[in-house]
Design an enzyme around this catalytic site. Sequence first.
Site, short mmCIF file in Angstrom:
data_model
loop_
_atom_site.label_atom_id
_atom_site.label_comp_id
_atom_site.label_asym_id
_atom_site.label_seq_id
_atom_site.Cartn_x
_atom_site.Cartn_y
_atom_site.Cartn_z
N GLY A 53 72.32 74.09 48.02
CA GLY A 53 73.62 73.96 48.65
C GLY A 53 74.67 74.68 47.83
N GLN A 58 83.20 76.46 44.90
CA GLN A 58 82.34 76.93 43.79
C GLN A 58 82.35 78.46 43.66
OE1 GLN A 58 78.86 74.42 45.14
NE2 GLN A 58 78.57 74.38 42.93
N CYS A 95 73.71 70.76 39.90
CA CYS A 95 74.79 71.48 40.59
C CYS A 95 74.86 72.89 40.01
CB CYS A 95 76.10 70.73 40.36
SG CYS A 95 77.53 71.52 41.11
N LEU A 96 75.07 73.88 40.86
CA LEU A 96 75.15 75.26 40.36
C LEU A 96 76.35 75.46 39.42
CD1 LEU A 96 74.16 77.36 43.51
CD2 LEU A 96 72.78 76.91 41.49
N HIS A 137 76.75 65.76 48.45
CA HIS A 137 77.14 66.48 47.22
C HIS A 137 78.09 67.64 47.58
CE1 HIS A 137 76.14 68.34 43.17
NE2 HIS A 137 76.67 69.36 43.81
N GLU A 138 77.73 68.41 48.61
CA GLU A 138 78.57 69.56 48.99
C GLU A 138 79.91 69.09 49.56
OE1 GLU A 138 77.69 72.22 47.72
OE2 GLU A 138 75.63 71.59 47.36
N HIS A 141 82.32 68.34 46.91
CA HIS A 141 82.97 69.54 46.34
C HIS A 141 84.24 69.90 47.12
CE1 HIS A 141 80.47 71.14 43.16
NE2 HIS A 141 79.37 71.07 43.88
NI NI Z 1 77.36 71.24 43.30
#
Ligand code: NI
Length: 171
Positions: A53, A58, A95-96, A137-138, A141
Amino acid sequence: MSDSNLIDEVFEIKKFPDPILKQVSKPVEVFDENLEKFVNDLFTAMRVHDGVGLAAPQVGVLKKIAVVEYEEKSYVLINPKILEQKGIQESEEGCLSFPGIYANVKRPQWVKIETQNLKGEKEIIEGEEYTARAFLHEMDHLNGKLFIDYLSNIKKSAIKKKIAKNTGGHF
Ligand code: NI
């Protein structure tokens, strides 16, 4: 801005503690070819970085847009809202924006979401287990919330210290 700048920007993932990650994104109001291109770039960036995701903040864009791809299913979330959620699950999450950091996070087991597609039409999607986790999670963000915000202060500061050590940053 030239096209090449746009691509460079999309591919750079903002890492914690970049302050943009704590900001609340604005709703999408215009559904045009620029939105479609951005969503495609978001999918590309997510795949290049091996994520399941990725959310617009981000990559430095404060718009309520995110993508999820899990078990060969792709989802576009635009202005998503939770309609219903059930149950509870706890599992390791990453998480990225936090490379190499993983922590157990509790989330609902199942979720029903109202989202908009690329044409602006409302759609209802459901997800359970890992898919529910990814959606939530997304969506966090898009509201400036990060997975470490679910952790105890002790765990949170341990993660911050680890990141500061790895990057040579100051906290
Ligand atoms: Ni994330």
